[in-house]
Design an enzyme around this catalytic site. Structure first.
Site, short mmCIF file in Angstrom:
data_model
loop_
_atom_site.label_atom_id
_atom_site.label_comp_id
_atom_site.label_asym_id
_atom_site.label_seq_id
_atom_site.Cartn_x
_atom_site.Cartn_y
_atom_site.Cartn_z
N HIS A 1 0.81 -1.23 0.00
CA HIS A 1 0.00 0.00 0.00
C HIS A 1 0.84 1.28 0.00
O HIS A 1 0.32 2.35 -0.32
CB HIS A 1 -0.93 0.04 1.22
CG HIS A 1 -2.01 -1.01 1.21
ND1 HIS A 1 -2.86 -1.19 0.14
CD2 HIS A 1 -2.37 -1.92 2.14
CE1 HIS A 1 -3.71 -2.18 0.42
NE2 HIS A 1 -3.43 -2.64 1.61
N HIS B 1 -6.68 -6.90 -0.29
CA HIS B 1 -6.78 -5.46 -0.55
C HIS B 1 -6.07 -5.12 -1.86
O HIS B 1 -5.15 -5.82 -2.28
CB HIS B 1 -6.15 -4.68 0.61
CG HIS B 1 -6.76 -5.01 1.95
ND1 HIS B 1 -6.17 -5.87 2.85
CD2 HIS B 1 -7.92 -4.61 2.51
CE1 HIS B 1 -6.94 -5.98 3.93
NE2 HIS B 1 -8.01 -5.22 3.75
N ASP C 1 -5.10 -12.52 3.59
CA ASP C 1 -6.31 -11.94 4.16
C ASP C 1 -7.55 -12.16 3.29
O ASP C 1 -8.64 -11.69 3.63
CB ASP C 1 -6.13 -10.46 4.52
CG ASP C 1 -5.33 -9.69 3.49
OD1 ASP C 1 -5.11 -10.22 2.39
OD2 ASP C 1 -4.93 -8.55 3.80
ZN ZN Z 1 -4.33 -6.86 2.82
#
Ligand code: ZN
Length: 366
Positions: free
Chosen positions: A139, A178, A264
């Protein structure tokens, strides 16, 4: 040939303080532990040892990334700010990404550990390798940390491979739940790095990871987002690989494949809403190994990202390592049977529609 394994005790000492999951604690939110705490990764490392698999792995020694190596992606201001805050005993907090005293050095060791892992594969010292690094990286963008990430471990390692080792085309396949926004941003205008991200549609970062984000300028077409609906299980992930990821890799013909590897998308994850199983990760790993064998001499590197289920992440990681080494330890994942008893693992029509829409972008890959 051998499988490499990169880890260091300091990765578990990166201190994310007393949040309550992802929320700062206060008078109305009782302090707890931050979602990105050492436990999931430490338990993965421990299971690799207890399973006996550690004895079959070739240890790769991590080393800190230098400031110049980080600066291939990050601004000098960003590096200096993390360094200064980390030197302070209070640490810092970068967009709800808290870090403690010494986290700068540990984040340098995470980026450098990923560099060392890529180098071990490029030099042929190991066939493939996994870097169990922390803090995660996918990220982080050029001038700030976010989403528990301080430096872009995979982005920095890919830039290093291209600048120092003469590697031309590199593909990244991010299976963290994500969106891999930082890796995407690092190569958005770059034609020779194909960045692919499979993720839960519109989870994190906000309003990020759309199919319409395809790269820009010379890099147009070399960024491929595969957003999947919440609730996607093994059937959707396998179909997304078969219909989008593998055809994209075959068209692009990378010389190296790097996976920002988050667990995740696990059905037990507290932050994601997907239903992946450890056996699902086993299947995805097998498919990537076959693609790497076909396209780039088997050169496959994984670098750890997210994954917040203390009880499931270790088994997902073990399944990946068993596949990379070709050795089954016989250890059963206690989650596997209960999770497969849940309805909805088969590919469902609305998931297939999302995958088909992503497959229509394949024609634009350079
Ligand atoms: Zn993640």
């Amino acid at each position: 040939m051998a499988t490499g394994w990169t880890c260091h005790e300091l990765y578990f000492w990166h201190d994310t303080g007393h949040y309550a999951s992802v929320f700062p604690a206060g008078l109305t939110v009782e302090p707890g532990v931050h979602a990105e705490n050492p436990q999931t990764k430490r338990r993965l490392r421990n299971l690799i040892e207890v399973s006996g698999l550690l004895d079959r792995l070739t240890p790769i020694r991590p080393r800190p990334a230098t400031e110049d190596e980080l600066a291939r992606f990050h601004t000098r201001e960003h590096i200096a700010r993390i360094k200064a805050n980390s030197a302070d005993y209070k640490g810092g907090d970068e967009n709800q990404t808290p870090y403690g005293h010494g986290s700068y050095e540990i984040a340098c060791l995470a980026a450098g550990g990923t560099i060392a892992t890529v180098e071990a594969v490029l030099k042929g010292e190991v066939a493939n390798a996994y870097a169990l690094v922390r803090p995660p990286g996918h990220h982080a963008i050029a001038d700030k940390g976010m989403g528990f990430c301080l430096f872009g471990n995979v982005a920095v390692a890919v830039m290093h491979a291209r600048a120092v080792h003469g590697v031309g085309r590199v593909a990244t396949v991010d299976w963290d739940v994500h969106h891999g926004n930082g890796t995407q941003a690092a190569f958005y205008g770059e034609r020779d790095v194909l960045t692919i991200s499979l993720h839960q549609d519109l989870l994190f970062p906000p309003d990020s990871g759309h199919r319409s984000e395809r790269g820009e300028g010379a890099g147009l077409g070399a960024n491929l987002n595969v957003p999947l609906p919440a609730g996607s299980g093994v059937g959707a992930y396998v179909a997304a690989f078969e219909r989008v990821v593998l055809p994209a890799l075959r068209k692009f013909r990378p010389e190296l494949i790097v996976v920002p590897s988050g667990f995740d998308a696990s059905g037990a994850d507290p932050l994601g809403r997907m239903m992946m199983t450890s056996d699902g990760y086993r299947q995805l790993t097998r498919m990537l190994m076959d693609a790497a064998d076909e396209l780039c001499g088997g050169r496959l590197v994984l670098s750890h990202e997210g994954g917040y289920s203390e009880t499931h992440v270790p088994y997902c990681g073990l399944a990946v390592m068993e596949t990379l080494t070709g050795h089954r330890t016989g250890i059963a994942d206690p989650w596997q049977d209960p999770m497969m008893a849940w309805a909805g693992h088969e590919l469902l029509p609305h998931q297939e529609a999302a995958i088909q829409a992503a497959a229509e972008l394949l024609a634009e890959i350079p």
